[in-house]
Scaffold this motif. Structure first.
Motif, PDB file in Angstrom:
ATOM      1  N   TYR A   1      -1.713 -11.313  -0.486  1.00 46.58           N
ATOM      2  CA  TYR A   1      -1.523 -12.709  -0.051  1.00 46.58           C
ATOM      3  C   TYR A   1      -1.689 -12.874   1.453  1.00 46.58           C
ATOM      4  CZ  TYR A   1       0.472 -12.577  -4.702  1.00 46.58           C
ATOM      5  OH  TYR A   1       0.671 -12.347  -6.032  1.00 46.58           O
ATOM      6  N   GLY A   2      -2.656 -12.153   2.025  1.00 47.13           N
ATOM      7  CA  GLY A   2      -2.960 -12.298   3.444  1.00 47.13           C
ATOM      8  C   GLY A   2      -2.249 -11.319   4.350  1.00 47.13           C
ATOM      9  N   ALA A   3      -1.408 -10.455   3.811  1.00 47.99           N
ATOM     10  CA  ALA A   3      -0.649  -9.517   4.639  1.00 47.99           C
ATOM     11  C   ALA A   3      -1.493  -8.315   5.078  1.00 47.99           C
ATOM     12  CB  ALA A   3       0.591  -9.034   3.895  1.00 47.99           C
ATOM     13  N   ILE A   4      -2.484  -7.944   4.259  1.00 43.61           N
ATOM     14  CA  ILE A   4      -3.355  -6.805   4.579  1.00 43.61           C
ATOM     15  C   ILE A   4      -4.792  -7.182   4.246  1.00 43.61           C
ATOM     16  CG2 ILE A   4      -1.552  -5.057   4.192  1.00 43.61           C
ATOM     17  CD1 ILE A   4      -2.798  -4.548   1.429  1.00 43.61           C
ATOM     18  N   ALA A   5      -5.700  -6.327   4.629  1.00 41.64           N
ATOM     19  CA  ALA A   5      -7.109  -6.570   4.303  1.00 41.64           C
ATOM     20  C   ALA A   5      -7.312  -6.390   2.797  1.00 41.64           C
ATOM     21  CB  ALA A   5      -7.998  -5.600   5.061  1.00 41.64           C
ATOM     22  N   PRO A   6      -8.025  -7.314   2.152  1.00 42.31           N
ATOM     23  CA  PRO A   6      -8.281  -7.175   0.711  1.00 42.31           C
ATOM     24  C   PRO A   6      -9.028  -5.878   0.395  1.00 42.31           C
ATOM     25  CG  PRO A   6      -8.899  -9.356   1.476  1.00 42.31           C
ATOM     26  CD  PRO A   6      -8.596  -8.536   2.693  1.00 42.31           C
ATOM     27  N   ARG A   7      -8.745  -5.347  -0.785  1.00 43.15           N
ATOM     28  CA  ARG A   7      -9.379  -4.112  -1.242  1.00 43.15           C
ATOM     29  C   ARG A   7     -10.076  -4.345  -2.575  1.00 43.15           C
ATOM     30  NH1 ARG A   7      -7.278   0.893   0.057  1.00 43.15           N
ATOM     31  NH2 ARG A   7      -9.109   1.538  -1.137  1.00 43.15           N
ATOM     32  N   PRO A   8     -11.184  -5.094  -2.589  1.00 38.73           N
ATOM     33  CA  PRO A   8     -11.874  -5.362  -3.854  1.00 38.73           C
ATOM     34  C   PRO A   8     -12.398  -4.098  -4.536  1.00 38.73           C
ATOM     35  CG  PRO A   8     -13.136  -6.201  -1.989  1.00 38.73           C
ATOM     36  CD  PRO A   8     -11.828  -5.724  -1.455  1.00 38.73           C
ATOM     37  N   ASP A   9     -12.491  -2.998  -3.802  1.00 45.37           N
ATOM     38  CA  ASP A   9     -12.936  -1.733  -4.401  1.00 45.37           C
ATOM     39  C   ASP A   9     -11.934  -1.217  -5.437  1.00 45.37           C
ATOM     40  OD1 ASP A   9     -11.410  -1.384  -1.858  1.00 45.37           O
ATOM     41  OD2 ASP A   9     -11.451   0.740  -2.433  1.00 45.37           O
TER      42      ASP A   9
ATOM     43  N   LEU B   1      -6.375 -12.320 -12.105  1.00 43.09           N
ATOM     44  CA  LEU B   1      -7.328 -11.436 -11.445  1.00 43.09           C
ATOM     45  C   LEU B   1      -8.754 -11.703 -11.929  1.00 43.09           C
ATOM     46  CD1 LEU B   1      -6.888  -9.341  -9.265  1.00 43.09           C
ATOM     47  CD2 LEU B   1      -6.745  -7.587 -11.028  1.00 43.09           C
ATOM     48  N   LEU B   2      -8.924 -11.891 -13.221  1.00 42.34           N
ATOM     49  CA  LEU B   2     -10.257 -12.178 -13.758  1.00 42.34           C
ATOM     50  C   LEU B   2     -10.788 -13.516 -13.245  1.00 42.34           C
ATOM     51  CD1 LEU B   2      -9.799 -10.928 -17.428  1.00 42.34           C
ATOM     52  CD2 LEU B   2     -11.229  -9.887 -15.646  1.00 42.34           C
ATOM     53  N   LEU B   3      -9.929 -14.521 -13.175  1.00 48.24           N
ATOM     54  CA  LEU B   3     -10.358 -15.811 -12.639  1.00 48.24           C
ATOM     55  C   LEU B   3     -10.774 -15.694 -11.188  1.00 48.24           C
ATOM     56  CD1 LEU B   3      -7.695 -18.150 -14.216  1.00 48.24           C
ATOM     57  CD2 LEU B   3     -10.151 -18.319 -14.563  1.00 48.24           C
ATOM     58  N   GLN B   4     -10.041 -14.932 -10.441  1.00 47.01           N
ATOM     59  CA  GLN B   4     -10.338 -14.783  -9.024  1.00 47.01           C
ATOM     60  C   GLN B   4     -11.663 -14.062  -8.803  1.00 47.01           C
ATOM     61  OE1 GLN B   4      -7.277 -12.837  -6.806  1.00 47.01           O
ATOM     62  NE2 GLN B   4      -8.448 -12.855  -4.917  1.00 47.01           N
ATOM     63  N   PHE B   5     -11.983 -13.135  -9.689  1.00 45.44           N
ATOM     64  CA  PHE B   5     -13.180 -12.333  -9.496  1.00 45.44           C
ATOM     65  C   PHE B   5     -14.277 -12.683 -10.500  1.00 45.44           C
ATOM     66  CE2 PHE B   5     -10.090 -10.102  -7.019  1.00 45.44           C
ATOM     67  CZ  PHE B   5     -10.823  -9.777  -5.891  1.00 45.44           C
TER      68      PHE B   5
ATOM     69  N   ALA C   1      -3.236  -5.014  -8.092  1.00 47.85           N
ATOM     70  CA  ALA C   1      -3.748  -6.389  -7.989  1.00 47.85           C
ATOM     71  C   ALA C   1      -3.424  -6.985  -6.622  1.00 47.85           C
ATOM     72  CB  ALA C   1      -3.158  -7.254  -9.103  1.00 47.85           C
ATOM     73  N   ARG C   2      -2.237  -6.696  -6.103  1.00 50.58           N
ATOM     74  CA  ARG C   2      -1.873  -7.196  -4.763  1.00 50.58           C
ATOM     75  C   ARG C   2      -2.759  -6.581  -3.691  1.00 50.58           C
ATOM     76  NH1 ARG C   2       4.541  -7.402  -4.047  1.00 50.58           N
ATOM     77  NH2 ARG C   2       3.866  -8.378  -2.109  1.00 50.58           N
TER      78      ARG C   2
ATOM     79  N   ALA D   1       0.833  -1.196   0.000  1.00 53.35           N
ATOM     80  CA  ALA D   1       0.000   0.000   0.000  1.00 53.35           C
ATOM     81  C   ALA D   1       0.872   1.252   0.000  1.00 53.35           C
ATOM     82  CB  ALA D   1      -0.941  -0.014   1.210  1.00 53.35           C
ATOM     83  N   GLU D   2       2.035   1.171   0.618  1.00 47.36           N
ATOM     84  CA  GLU D   2       2.927   2.323   0.653  1.00 47.36           C
ATOM     85  C   GLU D   2       3.511   2.628  -0.721  1.00 47.36           C
ATOM     86  OE1 GLU D   2       5.821   1.415   3.629  1.00 47.36           O
ATOM     87  OE2 GLU D   2       4.306   1.274   5.208  1.00 47.36           O
ATOM     88  N   ALA D   3       3.509   1.658  -1.620  1.00 47.98           N
ATOM     89  CA  ALA D   3       4.072   1.867  -2.950  1.00 47.98           C
ATOM     90  C   ALA D   3       3.140   2.651  -3.868  1.00 47.98           C
ATOM     91  CB  ALA D   3       4.396   0.522  -3.599  1.00 47.98           C
ATOM     92  N   VAL D   4       1.863   2.689  -3.549  1.00 47.12           N
ATOM     93  CA  VAL D   4       0.890   3.344  -4.441  1.00 47.12           C
ATOM     94  C   VAL D   4       1.259   4.785  -4.725  1.00 47.12           C
ATOM     95  CG1 VAL D   4      -1.525   4.056  -4.669  1.00 47.12           C
ATOM     96  CG2 VAL D   4      -0.969   1.754  -3.885  1.00 47.12           C
ATOM     97  N   PRO D   5       1.575   5.617  -3.726  1.00 41.08           N
ATOM     98  CA  PRO D   5       1.949   7.003  -4.062  1.00 41.08           C
ATOM     99  C   PRO D   5       3.193   7.087  -4.947  1.00 41.08           C
ATOM    100  CG  PRO D   5       1.477   6.807  -1.714  1.00 41.08           C
ATOM    101  CD  PRO D   5       1.478   5.411  -2.279  1.00 41.08           C
ATOM    102  N   ALA D   6       4.142   6.182  -4.737  1.00 42.01           N
ATOM    103  CA  ALA D   6       5.348   6.202  -5.577  1.00 42.01           C
ATOM    104  C   ALA D   6       4.989   5.892  -7.028  1.00 42.01           C
ATOM    105  CB  ALA D   6       6.368   5.198  -5.053  1.00 42.01           C
ATOM    106  N   TYR D   7       4.149   4.882  -7.243  1.00 46.81           N
ATOM    107  CA  TYR D   7       3.762   4.560  -8.619  1.00 46.81           C
ATOM    108  C   TYR D   7       2.877   5.648  -9.221  1.00 46.81           C
ATOM    109  CZ  TYR D   7       5.920   0.023  -8.232  1.00 46.81           C
ATOM    110  OH  TYR D   7       6.831  -0.973  -8.088  1.00 46.81           O
TER     111      TYR D   7
END
Length: 162
Positions: free
Chosen positions: A36-44, A73-77, A29-30, A1-7
């Motif tokens: 992979y279980g490290a944070i709460a999923p963000r399906p939004d 990602l498409l398979l998962q959702f 996607a992560r 999540a911390e990488a989002v502002p950098a990207y």
């Protein structure tokens, strides 16, 4: 999540740089998956991640990576057909990468498409004969195919005839 502002900053400076778009899409996607279980999923964030993956695929049409990520990602959702199509595209773009064939084989197996899954597993094994996962997939799917061809199991009681 911390990488989002950098990207986001990288994309603001160079919005058409394929590697920045791909890494931003992978990060999205992560986050969608909960890393992979490290944070709460963000399906939004799914629509944004999908859009970035599609854009990455458009910016670098010879790169199989965005298609693989998109397929997962498409398979998962709950878009199995879209996921299979994306993984087929990845396998087409990376004909020498066993991992692309194995990804396709796994997805086809999940959807019960046994013969195409077996073909993809065999292709992966031909590309990398030392890959244990490919060899295991081929053996497993061959046995599954044999069991399907054998038909339903019937049991009878053996009786001694006088």
């Amino acid at each position: 999540a911390e990488a989002v502002p950098a990207y986001d900053g990288c994309l603001a400076l160079r919005p058409d740089e394929p590697r920045y778009v791909l890494e931003a899409a992978r990060t999205g996607a992560r986050l969608v998956n909960g890393d992979y279980g490290a944070i709460a999923p963000r399906p939004d964030l799914l629509p944004e991640a999908l859009a970035l993956l599609r854009r990455a695929a458009t910016l670098n049409p010879r790169d199989a990576r965005p298609w693989r990520e998109l397929g997962h990602l498409l398979l998962q959702f709950d878009d199995p057909e879209g996921g299979i199509d994306a993984l087929r595209q990845a396998a087409t773009l990376a004909p020498t990468q066993a991992v692309a064939q194995l990804d396709l084989a796994r997805a086809l197996t999940r959807l019960g498409q046994l013969e195409p899954a077996l073909a993809a597993s065999r292709a992966a094994l031909a590309l990398e004969p030392q890959r244990d996962g490919a060899a295991f997939a081929v053996r497993l799917l061959e046995r599954w195919a044999e069991a399907r061809r054998a038909g339903p199991f019937h049991a009878t009681i053996a009786r001694d005839e006088p």
